[in-house]
Write an enzyme that holds these catalytic residues in place. Structure first.
Site, mmCIF file in Angstrom:
data_model
loop_
_atom_site.group_PDB
_atom_site.id
_atom_site.type_symbol
_atom_site.label_atom_id
_atom_site.label_comp_id
_atom_site.label_asym_id
_atom_site.label_seq_id
_atom_site.Cartn_x
_atom_site.Cartn_y
_atom_site.Cartn_z
ATOM 1 N N ARG A 124 0.774 -1.251 0.074
ATOM 2 C CA ARG A 124 -0.025 0.180 -0.049
ATOM 3 C C ARG A 124 0.792 1.229 0.042
ATOM 4 N NH1 ARG A 124 -2.604 -2.888 3.868
ATOM 5 N NH2 ARG A 124 -4.389 -4.174 3.320
ATOM 6 N N GLU A 188 9.115 20.170 -23.194
ATOM 7 C CA GLU A 188 8.223 20.369 -22.111
ATOM 8 C C GLU A 188 8.488 21.941 -21.528
ATOM 9 O OE1 GLU A 188 5.421 18.841 -21.472
ATOM 10 O OE2 GLU A 188 6.071 16.676 -22.409
ATOM 11 N N ARG A 244 -4.042 21.799 -13.037
ATOM 12 C CA ARG A 244 -2.886 21.083 -13.426
ATOM 13 C C ARG A 244 -3.146 20.592 -14.946
ATOM 14 N NH1 ARG A 244 -0.108 16.319 -9.764
ATOM 15 N NH2 ARG A 244 1.385 15.399 -11.593
ATOM 16 N N HIS A 255 -1.062 13.415 -28.381
ATOM 17 C CA HIS A 255 -1.549 11.951 -28.128
ATOM 18 C C HIS A 255 -1.904 11.279 -29.197
ATOM 19 C CE1 HIS A 255 -1.802 13.059 -23.415
ATOM 20 N NE2 HIS A 255 -0.514 12.619 -23.614
HETATM 21 N N1 LIG Z 1 4.498 10.869 -14.289
HETATM 22 C C1 LIG Z 1 4.588 12.017 -15.365
HETATM 23 O O1 LIG Z 1 3.980 13.109 -14.643
HETATM 24 C C2 LIG Z 1 5.079 12.087 -16.522
HETATM 25 C C3 LIG Z 1 5.019 13.163 -17.197
HETATM 26 C C4 LIG Z 1 5.590 13.164 -18.730
HETATM 27 C C5 LIG Z 1 5.969 11.811 -19.226
HETATM 28 N N2 LIG Z 1 5.725 10.819 -18.534
HETATM 29 C C6 LIG Z 1 6.348 9.434 -18.800
HETATM 30 O O2 LIG Z 1 7.668 9.642 -19.298
HETATM 31 C C7 LIG Z 1 7.952 8.894 -20.296
HETATM 32 C C8 LIG Z 1 8.839 9.283 -21.206
HETATM 33 O O3 LIG Z 1 10.070 9.637 -20.484
HETATM 34 P P1 LIG Z 1 11.399 9.864 -21.110
HETATM 35 O O4 LIG Z 1 11.315 10.753 -22.540
HETATM 36 O O5 LIG Z 1 12.291 10.007 -20.334
HETATM 37 O O6 LIG Z 1 11.642 8.625 -21.975
HETATM 38 P P2 LIG Z 1 12.553 7.145 -21.589
HETATM 39 O O7 LIG Z 1 12.799 7.120 -20.151
HETATM 40 O O8 LIG Z 1 12.329 6.048 -22.558
HETATM 41 O O9 LIG Z 1 13.958 7.818 -21.975
HETATM 42 C C9 LIG Z 1 14.308 7.940 -23.460
HETATM 43 C C10 LIG Z 1 15.574 7.367 -23.839
HETATM 44 O O10 LIG Z 1 16.776 7.859 -23.216
HETATM 45 C C11 LIG Z 1 17.576 6.797 -22.771
HETATM 46 N N3 LIG Z 1 18.329 7.609 -21.700
HETATM 47 C C12 LIG Z 1 17.896 8.017 -20.649
HETATM 48 N N4 LIG Z 1 18.585 8.522 -19.531
HETATM 49 C C13 LIG Z 1 19.668 8.464 -20.431
HETATM 50 C C14 LIG Z 1 21.046 9.129 -20.277
HETATM 51 N N5 LIG Z 1 21.325 10.066 -19.142
HETATM 52 N N6 LIG Z 1 22.001 8.827 -21.047
HETATM 53 C C15 LIG Z 1 21.781 8.170 -22.090
HETATM 54 N N7 LIG Z 1 20.520 7.908 -22.317
HETATM 55 C C16 LIG Z 1 19.477 7.853 -21.587
HETATM 56 C C17 LIG Z 1 16.597 5.815 -22.525
HETATM 57 O O11 LIG Z 1 17.345 4.591 -22.457
HETATM 58 C C18 LIG Z 1 15.570 6.030 -23.678
HETATM 59 O O12 LIG Z 1 16.217 5.465 -24.677
HETATM 60 C C19 LIG Z 1 6.535 8.157 -20.997
HETATM 61 O O13 LIG Z 1 6.108 7.038 -20.561
HETATM 62 C C20 LIG Z 1 5.594 9.363 -20.466
HETATM 63 O O14 LIG Z 1 4.129 8.630 -20.179
HETATM 64 C C21 LIG Z 1 5.418 10.764 -17.024
#
Ligand SMILES: NC(=O)c1ccc[n+]([C@@H]2O[C@H](COP(=O)([O-])OP(=O)(O)OC[C@H]3O[C@@H](n4cnc5c(N)ncnc54)[C@H](O)[C@@H]3O)[C@@H](O)[C@H]2O)c1
Length: 360
Positions: A124, A188, A244, A255
């Site tokens: 939880r 972003e 938000r 999307h």
């Molecule tokens: N929780 C939230 O509020 C929120 C907000 C926005 C997005 N998201 C989610 O986040 C995800 C996208 O996140 P993202 O763009 O970070 O994608 P990701 O986590 O897939 O990372 C993108 C790529 O970068 C690589 N990578 C990560 N850090 C690295 C580093 N320091 N050096 C080299 N390579 C690196 C990863 O292997 C991957 O190929 C989506 O699933 C989305 O739904 C969540």
């Protein structure tokens, strides 16, 4: 705008307390800054590509501070799955993790969302420290406590609000981030300027070259300002009942574009960049912002190397049809975030005929 000195700490309040966000270069290797947020038992969740760069650093930082194990999942969105979530729970059970276990999410938004949901659901709710390693996760995903995994029928369909114990943003991790992922994160940041902070928007216009070169000072300022921007929205509306939703500027178009291209052609941030131009064009057509506003946004987006126009393969009709399926729609109107000025956003229900104006 504040300039960088050593590391910065921003405290983010939430329903049950607050958590610190530390921002600085080389913070993974400086556990003295954040070790007080650990517990005796730790499970680090990372993914294979990130592990190849940073697993040794986190292991070195944790050694002597706690008992820890590291679990790595394959890189990529496919890991935000019920199967990987279940595998983390299995690992927690097999290590006999108690309620005071701490998870550490070391990776981008994928790892942050997956590990975050595991932390939200195990017993939880147990503690999680987020160590975001993509620009997108540093300025957005790691802040605000939203966690989720995907269902085959839709992205982020299974999730929970679960605030982290601490967020450690080590800007040095950005040095290894691939170019497209870095630029996707900038989308972003531009969003924060467009929806709520004209000074940030103007600063980004002036700093585009420095950002393209990943200049450390420019990055520190960008990340600090973005964390403050996200904080100010989530503090006022933690559970997304109102304000938000403004963070979804460009996202309803995005999307649809991502779904139509099977989540494989466009990075999320690239789709958001295109979506923001469309939403601004629509705001302009509706007379809410002066003519030229969409062009100004497009110029900034292009100056930081992001796409600004829909792929030719996607027709406006297909995009609008897909937008109808967006889970944030109410009463058969599509709720879009539009601009009422550059630096100011509003949620507006729009008919499909109105949305079509964005493409004219
Ligand atoms: N929780 C939230 O509020 C929120 C907000 C926005 C997005 N998201 C989610 O986040 C995800 C996208 O996140 P993202 O763009 O970070 O994608 P990701 O986590 O897939 O990372 C993108 C790529 O970068 C690589 N990578 C990560 N850090 C690295 C580093 N320091 N050096 C080299 N390579 C690196 C990863 O292997 C991957 O190929 C989506 O699933 C989305 O739904 C969540």
């Amino acid at each position: 705008m504040s300039q960088h000195t050593d590391h910065k700490r921003i405290d983010v309040p939430h329903g049950q307390g607050q958590y610190p966000v530390f921002i600085g270069q080389g913070l993974i290797a400086q556990p003295a800054v954040w070790a007080e947020h650990l517990s005796k038992q730790v499970l680090v969740i990372t993914e294979d590509d990130v592990a190849s760069h940073y697993q040794a650093s986190i292991e070195q930082a944790l050694s002597g501070l706690c008992a820890f194990e590291v679990m790595s999942v394959p890189a990529g969105e496919a890991s935000k799955s019920v199967a990987q979530w279940s595998a983390i729970l299995d690992r927690l059970v097999s290590m006999n993790a108690q309620r005071d276990v701490t998870l550490i999410a070391l990776g981008g938004g994928v790892v942050g969302d997956l590990a975050g949901f595991a932390a939200a659901s195990y017993m939880r709710g147990v503690s999680i420290i987020q160590i975001p390693t993509t620009l997108l996760a540093q300025v957005d995903a790691a802040i605000g406590g939203k966690t989720a995994i995907n269902h085959p029928m839709g992205k982020n369909l299974i999730g929970a609000f679960h605030a982290p114990k601490a967020v450690i943003i080590d800007t040095a991790t950005l040095a290894t981030l691939p170019d497209r992922d870095y630029r996707a994160g900038l989308a972003e940041v531009i969003k924060y300027g467009a929806i709520g902070d004209i000074a940030l928007f103007e600063w980004l216009e002036a700093q585009a070259d420095a950002l393209n070169q990943r200049d450390e000072m420019a990055l520190q300022t960008t990340i600090e300002t973005s964390v403050e921007a996200k904080k100010s929205v989530v503090v006022r509306d933690e559970k997304e009942s109102g304000e938000r939703a403004l963070l979804n500027f460009g996202h309803t178009f995005a999307h649809a574009l991502e779904a139509l291209t099977d989540y494989s052609t466009l990075r999320h941030g690239e789709a958001v960049a295109i979506g923001m131009v469309l939403a601004t064009r629509l705001s302009e057509r509706l007379g809410q912002v002066p003519n030229g506003t969409a062009e100004r946004l497009k110029t900034l987006i292009e100056n930081v190397g992001l796409p600004s126009e829909c792929p030719a393969s996607q027709s406006p009709e297909q995009i609008i049809e897909r937008m109808r399926l967006d889970k944030k729609n109410k009463d058969n109107t599509i709720r879009l975030v539009l601009l009422s000025a550059l630096g100011q956003a509003v949620v507006q229900p729009c008919s499909e005929e109105t949305i079509a104006l964005a493409f004219e």
